[in-house]
Design a protein around this motif. Structure first.
Motif, mmCIF file in Angstrom:
data_model
loop_
_atom_site.group_PDB
_atom_site.id
_atom_site.type_symbol
_atom_site.label_atom_id
_atom_site.label_comp_id
_atom_site.label_asym_id
_atom_site.label_seq_id
_atom_site.Cartn_x
_atom_site.Cartn_y
_atom_site.Cartn_z
ATOM 1 N N VAL A 230 44.056 39.184 33.076
ATOM 2 C CA VAL A 230 42.748 38.536 32.899
ATOM 3 C C VAL A 230 42.734 37.169 33.581
ATOM 4 O O VAL A 230 41.770 36.820 34.279
ATOM 5 N N GLY A 231 43.793 36.391 33.379
ATOM 6 C CA GLY A 231 43.838 35.068 33.994
ATOM 7 C C GLY A 231 43.747 35.124 35.508
ATOM 8 O O GLY A 231 43.006 34.355 36.123
ATOM 9 N N ARG A 232 44.484 36.049 36.109
ATOM 10 C CA ARG A 232 44.441 36.166 37.573
ATOM 11 C C ARG A 232 43.079 36.650 38.052
ATOM 12 O O ARG A 232 42.582 36.209 39.103
ATOM 13 N N ALA A 233 42.463 37.567 37.294
ATOM 14 C CA ALA A 233 41.153 38.089 37.705
ATOM 15 C C ALA A 233 40.090 37.000 37.672
ATOM 16 O O ALA A 233 39.285 36.869 38.605
ATOM 17 N N VAL A 234 40.080 36.214 36.608
ATOM 18 C CA VAL A 234 39.092 35.136 36.498
ATOM 19 C C VAL A 234 39.334 34.074 37.562
ATOM 20 O O VAL A 234 38.411 33.618 38.235
ATOM 21 N N TRP A 235 40.602 33.682 37.747
ATOM 22 C CA TRP A 235 40.926 32.614 38.696
ATOM 23 C C TRP A 235 40.633 33.022 40.137
ATOM 24 O O TRP A 235 40.320 32.170 40.971
ATOM 25 N N SER A 236 40.728 34.320 40.437
ATOM 26 C CA SER A 236 40.489 34.783 41.806
ATOM 27 C C SER A 236 39.048 35.247 42.032
ATOM 28 O O SER A 236 38.724 35.747 43.107
ATOM 29 N N GLY A 237 38.196 35.092 41.033
ATOM 30 C CA GLY A 237 36.801 35.489 41.186
ATOM 31 C C GLY A 237 36.562 36.976 41.061
ATOM 32 O O GLY A 237 35.536 37.481 41.515
ATOM 33 N N ASN A 238 37.491 37.685 40.432
ATOM 34 C CA ASN A 238 37.364 39.144 40.291
ATOM 35 C C ASN A 238 37.101 39.578 38.854
ATOM 36 O O ASN A 238 37.495 40.675 38.445
ATOM 37 N N SER A 239 36.442 38.732 38.086
ATOM 38 C CA SER A 239 36.095 39.094 36.715
ATOM 39 C C SER A 239 35.254 40.362 36.672
ATOM 40 O O SER A 239 35.368 41.182 35.757
ATOM 41 N N GLN A 240 34.387 40.512 37.668
ATOM 42 C CA GLN A 240 33.503 41.680 37.694
ATOM 43 C C GLN A 240 34.298 42.980 37.732
ATOM 44 O O GLN A 240 34.029 43.914 36.966
ATOM 45 N N LEU A 241 35.268 43.043 38.632
ATOM 46 C CA LEU A 241 36.018 44.293 38.793
ATOM 47 C C LEU A 241 36.814 44.634 37.533
ATOM 48 O O LEU A 241 36.878 45.794 37.122
ATOM 49 N N LEU A 242 37.423 43.626 36.909
ATOM 50 C CA LEU A 242 38.164 43.871 35.681
ATOM 51 C C LEU A 242 37.223 44.298 34.565
ATOM 52 O O LEU A 242 37.544 45.193 33.768
ATOM 53 N N GLY A 243 36.055 43.688 34.511
ATOM 54 C CA GLY A 243 35.070 44.088 33.515
ATOM 55 C C GLY A 243 34.608 45.520 33.706
ATOM 56 O O GLY A 243 34.414 46.261 32.739
ATOM 57 N N VAL A 244 34.442 45.928 34.955
ATOM 58 C CA VAL A 244 34.038 47.307 35.250
ATOM 59 C C VAL A 244 35.096 48.290 34.753
ATOM 60 O O VAL A 244 34.771 49.323 34.149
ATOM 61 N N VAL A 245 36.362 47.979 34.996
ATOM 62 C CA VAL A 245 37.447 48.857 34.532
ATOM 63 C C VAL A 245 37.403 49.011 33.014
ATOM 64 O O VAL A 245 37.477 50.117 32.477
ATOM 65 N N GLY A 246 37.267 47.880 32.303
ATOM 66 C CA GLY A 246 37.225 47.935 30.849
ATOM 67 C C GLY A 246 36.030 48.704 30.324
ATOM 68 O O GLY A 246 36.149 49.505 29.391
ATOM 69 N N LEU A 247 34.863 48.479 30.912
ATOM 70 C CA LEU A 247 33.648 49.155 30.455
ATOM 71 C C LEU A 247 33.706 50.654 30.714
ATOM 72 O O LEU A 247 33.289 51.459 29.868
#
Length: 218
Positions: free
Chosen positions: A62-79
Motif C-alpha cells: 500500500v505504501g509503495r502504491a500510494v507513494w508512486s501514484g498507483n493507488s488506483q490500480l491497487l484499489g481496482v485489485v481489491g475491489l
C-alpha cells in the motif's frame, strides 16, 4: 476522483460497503452455515483473522502504491477481489471453499482498509479529523441499512454487493486507462505527506500503516 490519488472519494463508498458486507454476513450467515456445514462463528473468526493479518502483510504494498501514484490500480485489485468473493459465496456448498473465501474476503478488506487509511491520512495530514469522521459515519450508515437489504432482497444481497464493488473497480480502472495517473499527483501526495515534517523543528514520530489501520477500528 479527488486530491490527486484517484481513489479519495471512492474511499468513502468502500467504507459504506464494508459495513454492508458485515451486516449481510450477520443477517444471512445462518443460511450459509446451514448450507455448508461450517458454523457461523468459524466463518466470522476466519474472516477476522484475514482482517487482522492483512495490514501487516500489505502495508508495504500500500505504501509503495500510494507513494508512486498507483493507488488506483491497487484499489481496482481489491475491489475486483471483493466482487469475486461476493459473487461466489452464494453458490458455494463445500466447507473448505467457503472458509477459504471468507479468509480471502478478510484479507481483501484489510487491503482496502490500509489503502483508505493511508490515502486519507497522507492527503489530509493534521486536518484528517473531518474526513475520518465522515469515513466512520458512512460505515455506521452501512451497518444500519445492511439488514434491511437482506429483508428486501434475501436471494440477491450478495450479488448486489458484488455488483457494487465490481462497478466501483470498473469506474476507477476506466478512468485510469483514459486519463492515466491523476494530474499533479506528486505534489498532492508527496507534498502532503512531507508538510508536517518540513514545519516541525525535529524528527516526527509516525505510526506505521498496520498500527494506524488497527487503531482506526478500535
Amino acid at each position: 476522483m479527488g486530491h490527486g490519488t484517484g481513489v479519495h472519494k471512492i474511499a468513502f463508498a468502500i467504507s459504506f460497503l464494508r459495513a454492508v458486507v458485515w451486516g449481510i454476513t450477520g443477517a444471512s450467515g445462518i443460511y450459509l452455515a446451514k448450507r455448508t456445514g461450517v458454523p457461523l462463528h468459524v466463518l466470522v473468526a476466519v474472516r477476522a483473522l484475514g482482517v487482522t493479518l492483512g495490514p501487516a502483510l500489505f502495508s508495504g504494498i500500500v505504501g509503495r502504491a500510494v507513494w508512486s501514484g498507483n493507488s488506483q490500480l491497487l484499489g481496482v485489485v481489491g475491489l475486483f477481489l471483493m466482487a469475486f468473493c461476493e459473487a461466489v459465496v452464494p453458490r458455494v456448498s463445500l466447507p473448505k471453499l467457503m472458509t477459504a473465501l471468507f479468509f480471502l474476503m478478510g484479507c481483501t478488506m484489510a487491503l482496502l482498509d490500509s489503502l483508505n487509511v493511508t490515502v486519507l491520512s497522507t492527503v489530509h495530514g493534521k486536518h484528517s479529523s473531518l474526513p475520518f469522521s465522515i469515513f466512520h459515519a458512512v460505515y455506521g450508515l452501512g451497518g444500519v441499512l445492511a439488514p434491511y437489504l437482506v429483508v428486501v432482497a434475501p436471494n440477491y444481497c450478495w450479488e448486489f454487493l458484488a455488483s457494487c464493488h465490481g462497478t466501483l473497480g470498473l469506474i476507477i480502472l476506466l478512468r485510469r486507462l483514459q486519463h492515466g495517473k491523476p494530474s499533479n499527483w506528486k505534489v498532492k501526495i508527496r507534498g502532503a505527506s512531507n508538510e508536517t515534517s518540513l514545519k516541525a523543528d525535529g524528527p516526527e514520530l509516525r505510526a506505521g500503516i498496520p498500527f494506524r489501520v488497527m487503531a482506526s477500528g478500535l
